[in-house]
Design an enzyme around this catalytic site. Structure first.
Site, PDB file in Angstrom:
ATOM      1  N   HIS A  10       1.349   7.952   1.478  1.00 49.15           N
ATOM      2  CA  HIS A  10       1.314   8.145   3.174  1.00 49.15           C
ATOM      3  C   HIS A  10       0.020   8.346   3.106  1.00 49.15           C
ATOM      4  O   HIS A  10      -0.545   9.592   3.210  1.00 49.15           O
ATOM      5  CB  HIS A  10       1.756   9.035   2.833  1.00 49.15           C
ATOM      6  CG  HIS A  10       2.134   9.905   4.223  1.00 49.15           C
ATOM      7  ND1 HIS A  10       2.238  10.529   5.013  1.00 49.15           N
ATOM      8  CD2 HIS A  10       2.518   8.566   5.404  1.00 49.15           C
ATOM      9  CE1 HIS A  10       2.174  10.556   6.860  1.00 49.15           C
ATOM     10  NE2 HIS A  10       2.668   9.567   6.889  1.00 49.15           N
ATOM     11  N   ARG A  11      -0.845   7.555   4.260  1.00 51.04           N
ATOM     12  CA  ARG A  11      -2.130   7.733   4.436  1.00 51.04           C
ATOM     13  C   ARG A  11      -3.374   7.636   3.570  1.00 51.04           C
ATOM     14  O   ARG A  11      -4.469   8.111   3.548  1.00 51.04           O
ATOM     15  CB  ARG A  11      -2.532   9.180   5.318  1.00 51.04           C
ATOM     16  CG  ARG A  11      -1.189   9.150   6.396  1.00 51.04           C
ATOM     17  CD  ARG A  11      -1.835  10.032   7.576  1.00 51.04           C
ATOM     18  NE  ARG A  11      -0.397  10.574   8.182  1.00 51.04           N
ATOM     19  CZ  ARG A  11      -0.352  11.622   9.576  1.00 51.04           C
ATOM     20  NH1 ARG A  11      -1.335  12.319   9.291  1.00 51.04           N
ATOM     21  NH2 ARG A  11       0.774  12.045   9.476  1.00 51.04           N
ATOM     22  N   GLU A  37       0.212   2.910   2.358  1.00 43.57           N
ATOM     23  CA  GLU A  37       0.657   3.024   4.344  1.00 43.57           C
ATOM     24  C   GLU A  37      -0.352   3.601   4.535  1.00 43.57           C
ATOM     25  O   GLU A  37      -1.184   4.942   3.978  1.00 43.57           O
ATOM     26  CB  GLU A  37       1.751   4.042   3.867  1.00 43.57           C
ATOM     27  CG  GLU A  37       2.651   4.477   6.057  1.00 43.57           C
ATOM     28  CD  GLU A  37       2.164   5.107   6.758  1.00 43.57           C
ATOM     29  OE1 GLU A  37       2.532   5.034   7.937  1.00 43.57           O
ATOM     30  OE2 GLU A  37       1.291   5.851   6.581  1.00 43.57           O
ATOM     31  N   ASP A  39      -2.295   4.140   8.829  1.00 44.34           N
ATOM     32  CA  ASP A  39      -1.842   3.558  10.576  1.00 44.34           C
ATOM     33  C   ASP A  39      -3.384   3.280  11.560  1.00 44.34           C
ATOM     34  O   ASP A  39      -4.853   3.154  10.815  1.00 44.34           O
ATOM     35  CB  ASP A  39      -1.974   5.005  11.290  1.00 44.34           C
ATOM     36  CG  ASP A  39      -0.590   5.974  10.540  1.00 44.34           C
ATOM     37  OD1 ASP A  39       0.072   5.726  10.379  1.00 44.34           O
ATOM     38  OD2 ASP A  39      -1.730   6.877   9.609  1.00 44.34           O
ATOM     39  N   HIS A  52      -4.599   7.362  12.034  1.00 49.86           N
ATOM     40  CA  HIS A  52      -3.319   8.127  12.149  1.00 49.86           C
ATOM     41  C   HIS A  52      -3.832   8.727  13.977  1.00 49.86           C
ATOM     42  O   HIS A  52      -2.737   8.253  14.158  1.00 49.86           O
ATOM     43  CB  HIS A  52      -3.411  10.037  12.019  1.00 49.86           C
ATOM     44  CG  HIS A  52      -2.168   9.722  12.151  1.00 49.86           C
ATOM     45  ND1 HIS A  52      -1.254  10.777  12.871  1.00 49.86           N
ATOM     46  CD2 HIS A  52      -0.460   9.806  11.295  1.00 49.86           C
ATOM     47  CE1 HIS A  52      -0.292  10.664  13.104  1.00 49.86           C
ATOM     48  NE2 HIS A  52       0.549  10.261  12.392  1.00 49.86           N
ATOM     49  N   GLU A 114       0.768   0.959   9.744  1.00 51.83           N
ATOM     50  CA  GLU A 114       1.980   1.371  10.969  1.00 51.83           C
ATOM     51  C   GLU A 114       1.155   0.880  11.871  1.00 51.83           C
ATOM     52  O   GLU A 114      -0.214   1.464  12.303  1.00 51.83           O
ATOM     53  CB  GLU A 114       1.878   2.835  10.289  1.00 51.83           C
ATOM     54  CG  GLU A 114       2.701   3.419  12.396  1.00 51.83           C
ATOM     55  CD  GLU A 114       3.200   4.808  11.726  1.00 51.83           C
ATOM     56  OE1 GLU A 114       2.844   5.581  10.678  1.00 51.83           O
ATOM     57  OE2 GLU A 114       4.023   4.934  12.912  1.00 51.83           O
ATOM     58  N   LYS A 116      -0.152   2.186  14.794  1.00 55.25           N
ATOM     59  CA  LYS A 116      -0.046   3.327  15.945  1.00 55.25           C
ATOM     60  C   LYS A 116      -0.027   2.681  18.075  1.00 55.25           C
ATOM     61  O   LYS A 116      -0.773   3.973  17.996  1.00 55.25           O
ATOM     62  CB  LYS A 116      -1.047   4.409  15.921  1.00 55.25           C
ATOM     63  CG  LYS A 116      -0.724   4.809  14.358  1.00 55.25           C
ATOM     64  CD  LYS A 116       0.247   5.609  14.595  1.00 55.25           C
ATOM     65  CE  LYS A 116       1.214   6.915  13.693  1.00 55.25           C
ATOM     66  NZ  LYS A 116       2.028   7.415  13.811  1.00 55.25           N
ATOM     67  N   ASP A 234       2.426  12.176  -0.068  1.00 54.47           N
ATOM     68  CA  ASP A 234       1.407  12.178   0.123  1.00 54.47           C
ATOM     69  C   ASP A 234       0.612  12.310  -0.997  1.00 54.47           C
ATOM     70  O   ASP A 234       0.200  12.920  -1.953  1.00 54.47           O
ATOM     71  CB  ASP A 234       0.915  13.521   0.766  1.00 54.47           C
ATOM     72  CG  ASP A 234       1.786  13.776   2.322  1.00 54.47           C
ATOM     73  OD1 ASP A 234       1.801  12.526   3.248  1.00 54.47           O
ATOM     74  OD2 ASP A 234       1.795  14.656   3.054  1.00 54.47           O
TER      75      ASP A 234
HETATM   76  O1  G3P Z   1       5.386   5.459   8.188  1.00 56.92           O
HETATM   77  C1  G3P Z   1       5.790   6.568   8.656  1.00 56.92           C
HETATM   78  C2  G3P Z   1       4.809   7.231   8.132  1.00 56.92           C
HETATM   79  O2  G3P Z   1       3.683   8.196   8.592  1.00 56.92           O
HETATM   80  C3  G3P Z   1       5.039   7.538  10.147  1.00 56.92           C
HETATM   81  O3  G3P Z   1       5.023   8.867  10.643  1.00 56.92           O
HETATM   82  O4  G3P Z   1       2.954   9.560  11.804  1.00 56.92           O
HETATM   83  O5  G3P Z   1       2.709   9.836   9.499  1.00 56.92           O
HETATM   84  O6  G3P Z   1       2.578   8.197  10.807  1.00 56.92           O
HETATM   85  P1  G3P Z   1       3.338   9.925  10.510  1.00 56.92           P
HETATM   86 MG    MG Z   2       1.801   6.344   9.638  1.00 61.44          MG
END
Ligand code: G3P
Ligand code: MG
Length: 243
Positions: A10-11, A37, A39, A52, A114, A116, A234
């Site tokens: 994640h990120r 993943e 953003d 993000h 993702e 945004k 994470d």
């Molecule tokens: O894509 C899952 C998650 O990343 C969505 O929330 O705010 O972390 O981008 P956020």
């Molecule tokens: Mg995200």
């Protein structure tokens, strides 16, 4: 057959590296995560950048909206020191740079981009992202997700063959309608949804539920029982030995 749960960083590996930086993405590749993943937002001069928030305030040493900076200005900011001074040289990456890194180091890695654009409107973000993905020939391994369902419709109109996933929090009352009307192949949801009656029903209809953001073994074990195909975390290394 029981498929192994896939891990998306994640990120990037954002628990141990500054989120959405090359350091965090390199760590994800080296650690053996199945996917990344990230953003994306758009600069004033239309560059797709990986960050993000809509502003650079939280994750750089600058202040202001991403949309108000040209890329050559934005790249000057330090995107690592807020996390740890060790990462002083990290910058906000371009989407293209991240895809190049992945293609170079692990050409099979899955990419979850993702969009945004749920708070601000970014004209032609969908076209620009698809152009970059196609330039790197990474469409087959890419999933486009967004909280903005209209944007997913646009993506699908531009290219019906790229995978799209609707992203949401909680347990929306209209989720069945969304599934029936949106051109999506998966849902990206929280654990509470995957463990709910409606979530299980949707899973049993054959819709994959990818769950964010899971950082404990307890939650992971519960989600494995729900036959979740992907968790977004994470800390991929916590789970790598428990798949
Ligand atoms: O894509 C899952 C998650 O990343 C969505 O929330 O705010 O972390 O981008 P956020
Ligand atoms: Mg995200």
């Amino acid at each position: 057959m029981n498929e192994k749960v896939k891990l998306f960083a994640h990120r990037g590996v954002s628990g141990e590296y500054p989120e959405n930086t090359m350091a965090a993405f390199k760590a994800a590749v080296e650690m053996g995560a199945d996917g990344i993943e990230l953003d994306v937002q758009l600069t004033k001069d239309g560059q797709v950048v990986v960050i993000h928030d809509e502003t650079i305030n939280r994750t750089t040493n600058g202040i202001g909206y991403v949309k108000d900076f040209e890329w050559k200005q934005l790249r000057r900011y330090d995107a690592g020191s807020w996390f740890d001074p060790l990462f002083i040289n990290e910058r906000i990456p371009l989407l293209e740079e991240v895809l190049e890194l992945v293609k170079d180091r692990n050409p099979h890695m899955l990419m979850n981009i993702e969009l945004k654009n749920d708070l601000l409107e970014y004209p032609h973000l969908e076209e620009k992202v698809l152009e970059i993905v196609n330039k790197l020939e990474m469409k087959e391994q890419t999933i486009i997700s967004s909280f903005n369902s209209e944007s997913l419709v646009k993506v699908n109109q531009l290219d019906p063959t790229i995978e799209t996933a609707f992203l949401f929090a909680g347990i929306p009352t209209d989720i069945m309608t969304r599934i029936k009307t949106l051109p999506i192949q998966a849902l990206h949801c929280e654990a509470s949804f995957a463990q709910s009656i409606i979530g299980r029903k949707i899973r049993d209809m054959g819709m994959p539920l990818r769950v964010f953001t899971i950082n404990s073994l307890e939650e992971f074990t519960l989600l494995k029982k729900e036959k979740v195909p992907v968790i977004i975390t994470d800390y991929p290394h916590i789970f790598l030995n428990n798949l």
